[in-house]
Design an enzyme around this catalytic site. Structure first.
Site, PDB file in Angstrom:
ATOM      1  N   GLU A  86       0.800  -1.231   0.000  1.00 51.51           N
ATOM      2  CA  GLU A  86       0.000   0.000   0.000  1.00 51.51           C
ATOM      3  C   GLU A  86       0.829   1.274   0.000  1.00 51.51           C
ATOM      4  O   GLU A  86       0.540   2.204  -0.740  1.00 51.51           O
ATOM      5  CB  GLU A  86      -0.929   0.027   1.226  1.00 51.51           C
ATOM      6  CG  GLU A  86      -2.266  -0.645   1.016  1.00 51.51           C
ATOM      7  CD  GLU A  86      -2.166  -2.152   1.067  1.00 51.51           C
ATOM      8  OE1 GLU A  86      -1.062  -2.668   1.369  1.00 51.51           O
ATOM      9  OE2 GLU A  86      -3.192  -2.817   0.804  1.00 51.51           O
ATOM     10  N   HIS A 155     -10.338  -5.013  10.592  1.00 50.84           N
ATOM     11  CA  HIS A 155     -10.920  -4.788   9.271  1.00 50.84           C
ATOM     12  C   HIS A 155     -12.229  -4.024   9.329  1.00 50.84           C
ATOM     13  O   HIS A 155     -12.999  -4.053   8.375  1.00 50.84           O
ATOM     14  CB  HIS A 155     -11.152  -6.134   8.571  1.00 50.84           C
ATOM     15  CG  HIS A 155      -9.887  -6.797   8.128  1.00 50.84           C
ATOM     16  ND1 HIS A 155      -9.036  -7.420   9.005  1.00 50.84           N
ATOM     17  CD2 HIS A 155      -9.318  -6.912   6.910  1.00 50.84           C
ATOM     18  CE1 HIS A 155      -7.999  -7.904   8.346  1.00 50.84           C
ATOM     19  NE2 HIS A 155      -8.144  -7.613   7.068  1.00 50.84           N
TER      20      HIS A 155
END
Lengths: 357, 390
Positions: A86, A155
């Site tokens: 990322e 998450h």
């Protein structure tokens, strides 16, 4: 009363999943997923410099199938699969924007954007200012935000407050398909860095789309909230999936002759203070609703804004916040359900605000 | 600590130029038009051949490099003095000693190529075309500064120059992104992404090597290895100090960063490699900074003064070029002395302006948040104070 109800129904797009409306002629129906897909497709067709990169966006058709068909149509040059890095690919996306392209950088979920957050804030958001207007960064960061179902603590975080905190960023949070299409198109055309926070659980939700919304030039302006449902007794303000919650609660409360005005923020930053304040002046009661944590959250900011505005003098009760519970998200279904706000939380809080029961 | 410093100096000294020859006989009036020199060896990684050790330079180019390096040196010295007299605040990372890197690389690039670097950026801002007065005025925070005083030392931008970046290593993925844009647009230009020996260990740098190699991005990754990451010598920070090899599958080379001609030749080689579509390359330039990491660091607590003095005496890039030019009659001592005086006068004048110019009016602090945006209210420091962002 009946007229008010019809008006309320006309104002809201769709409240429940898979709800087929027959009240008035409607152009089409679209899932949020397809709306986002259409937005990207239209903008990529319109502007050669727009491209999409992220994990699984190309050959997999998108982790959540949001980018389905785009790679087949536009090829490797415009739709790029990245490795699971990322910080690296977000930085590369920002750099490409600095050099004149218009990247759409997808984070598989915004939880992973934390690994790249330096590039979003320090490289993207602040650069136009630091360069005194010399260097633009026309980038869109998008992906699902907030809780999904059973994905547990790492998450499930909502990043609206974190990104909404930073000057130099625009932050949008669509609820309906119309929101999703119009806001994402606006975000892509915007020459500033925009964070577009979607919601995984909404991707499959069908909404009505007006003729206007189906057109290729349909844009939803960034920075303007939408009144989803007009009301007189209490204002409910929310963003993303929680807007649906507010509309459900409003329907429930309507049966008890309590009429809520439901505001869909659409944009977190810059927030549409004017719409909020005008509504509070009308209803004298305000409840904010969000899925994120309470401390330093979107609701907290709204409370502060209202306190400092002339809407304060119109309040008949303190502003209350309905939020996710102040805990990391548990996995077990019952616990997860109890962690996220439900209609009963909104109904209860509205009634508290109105000193009912 | 002394042993690793000595090793560094020894390694640098070995690369001092040895042979050279003249085109015409020596004489006062016999200035030559060009000359050829031999650089020290380049270290190669995953490359069958490297840049040429035989470098030719024209008189005009040589004097240009000299002038540019001298300008950077004088400008940085002036910045140091301004900092000490508290006219410059915050961060100030000086490039003194590393001039041959920026000047040498620019010599092999064109203004159409792109450059991004970290915070030791004043020299690069200059070689990318920003006049010293606008650099110094940015350092003193005035509105004539290249970023109107809003950026400061670490955030100066120019044509095809993306700063000036404060977060260690963050500029490396940005640089690969710029290279991606160049490839996307079908351009023949390259992007040079610079970082230091300290940043070379950052994870995002390796993430960038991976994508750059996968996608064949026209990016030259340049490690300006000056032997120290702030106060930490390279041996104490890096399990491998062979920075030109750290890209593993990315070919790399190391050149003497104190020799402007070696840097030029190495950059020419790397640029050609990238332009031909072969993907990225790593170029390590072994260089040295005379000052501390920044103005708050004297630079002497972690390295011996003798080492700094030795480098100044034997490896200085400006002195080195001057001696070369005189030795082969490419230029006279007098004309280089004149360049010194011209540069000093230019910088002195720039300093005066940088001290005298006003700062931006306070109301303008609200500007430059968004581009192409109708004016909007921005909150100030209390609920009753708002500015308009234009």
């Amino acid at each position: 009363m009946a007229a008010l109800q019809t008006l309320a129904r006309r104002c809201s797009t769709s409240i429940l999943k898979r709800h087929f409306s027959v009240s008035s002629p409607v152009a089409a129906q679209m899932t949020v997923r397809d709306a986002l897909n259409t937005a990207m497709n239209e903008e990529m067709k319109r502007d050669e410099s727009v491209f999409l990169l992220g994990e699984e966006v190309a050959e997999y058709d998108g982790a959540y199938k949001v980018s389905r068909g785009l790679w087949r149509k536009y090829g490797d040059k415009r739709v790029m699969d990245t490795p699971i890095t990322e910080m690296g690919f977000a930085g590369i996306a920002v750099g490409s924007a600095m050099a004149g392209l218009k990247p759409i950088c997808e984070f598989m979920t915004f939880n992973f954007s934390m690994q790249a957050i330096d590039q979003v804030i320090n490289s993207a958001a602040k650069t136009y200012y630091m360069s005194a207007g010399k260097q633009t960064v026309p980038i869109v960061f998008r992906g699902p935000n907030g809780a999904a179902a059973g994905v547990a603590a790492q998450h499930s975080q909502c990043f609206a407050a974190w990104y909404g905190h930073c000057p130099g960023l625009k932050v949008v949070s669509p609820y309906s398909s119309e929101d999703a299409k119009g806001l994402l198109k606006s975000a892509i055309r915007d020459p500033n860095p925009v964070v577009c926070m979607e919601n995984e659980l909404m991707y499959g939700t069908v909404f009505e789309m007006s003729d206007e919304a189906m057109s290729e030039e349909f844009l939803v302006p960034i920075g303007k909230a939408k009144i989803e449902r007009e009301g007189t007794h209490c204002t409910l303000v929310s963003h993303s999936k929680s807007v649906g919650l507010c509309l459900e609660a409003a329907q429930i409360l309507e049966k008890e002759n309590i009429f809520c005005e439901v505001i869909n923020l659409r944009t977190i930053r810059p927030m549409d203070e004017e719409t909020l304040i005008n509504s509070v002046k009308k209803t004298n009661h305000l409840v904010t609703v969000e899925g994120g944590w309470p401390q330093f959250g979107v609701g907290a900011e709204i409370v502060a804004k209202v306190m400092e505005s002339d809407a304060f003098d119109y309040l008949d009760a303190p502003v209350y916040r309905v939020t996710g519970a102040d805990i990391p998200m548990p996995y077990a279904a019952t616990l997860e359900r109890a962690t996220l706000p439900g209609t009963q939380d909104v109904v209860l809080t509205v009634k508290k605000s109105l000193h009912i029961q | 600590m002394l042993s690793c410093a000595a090793r560094l100096v020894r390694a640098q000294i070995q690369s001092k130029p040895t042979a050279c020859w003249v085109v015409a006989a020596r004489g006062y009036a016999d200035i030559v038009d060009e000359a050829t020199f031999t650089t020290s060896e380049y270290a190669l990684h995953k490359l069958d051949e490297g840049p040429s050790q035989t470098v030719t330079v024209t008189r005009d180019d040589a004097l240009k490099y000299y002038r540019q390096m001298q300008t950077i040196r004088r400008m940085e010295t002036a910045a140091g003095n301004l900092y000490k007299s508290k006219v410059i605040r915050g961060f100030c990372h000086l490039y003194s000693g590393q001039e041959a890197c920026a000047v040498g690389m620019e010599a092999a690039l064109t203004p159409n190529d792109h450059v991004i670097t970290a915070y030791r950026a004043h020299g690069w801002t200059y070689t990318r075309g920003v006049p010293p007065v606008n650099i110094l005025a940015e350092l003193t925070g005035r509105k004539s500064g290249v970023a109107k005083g809003k950026g400061g030392s670490m955030h100066m931008y120019g044509h095809n120059f993306y700063g000036g970046n404060g977060i260690v290593g963050a500029q490396v993925p940005l640089g690969a992104g710029i290279a991606l844009a160049l490839k996307y647009k079908g351009s023949n230009d390259v992007c040079v992404a610079l970082y230091g020996d300290g940043a070379a260990n950052q994870g995002q740098v390796f993430e960038t090597y991976n994508i750059a190699k996968l996608w064949d991005l026209p990016c030259i990754f340049v490690c300006e290895n000056n032997g120290y990451g702030m106060g930490t010598a390279v041996e104490r920070a890096s399990a491998s100090t062979e920075y030109y090899t750290r890209g593993d599958y990315v070919p790399g080379l190391r050149a003497d960063g104190m020799d402007v001609l070696a840097v030029r030749e190495a950059t020419r080689f790397a640029a050609e490699w990238c332009r031909s579509g072969k993907g990225p390359m790593i170029l390590e330039v072994a260089t040295y900074r005379y000052s501390g990491h920044s103005m708050s660091d004297p630079g002497t607590s972690y390295r011996p003064r003798e080492e700094i003095q030795e480098m100044r005496k034997t490896r200085d890039p400006i002195t080195g070029l001057r001696e070369r030019l005189i030795s082969v009659n490419l230029a006279t001592a007098e004309e280089m002395k004149q360049i010194d005086l011209d540069v000093r006068a230019e910088i002195d004048k720039a300093v005066e302006q940088a001290k005298a110019d006003p700062e931006l009016p306070v109301e303008e602090m609200y500007n430059d948040i968004f581009v192409d945006e109708p004016p909007f209210k921005v909150r100030g420091t209390n609920p009753f104070m708002y500015g308009m962002s234009k």
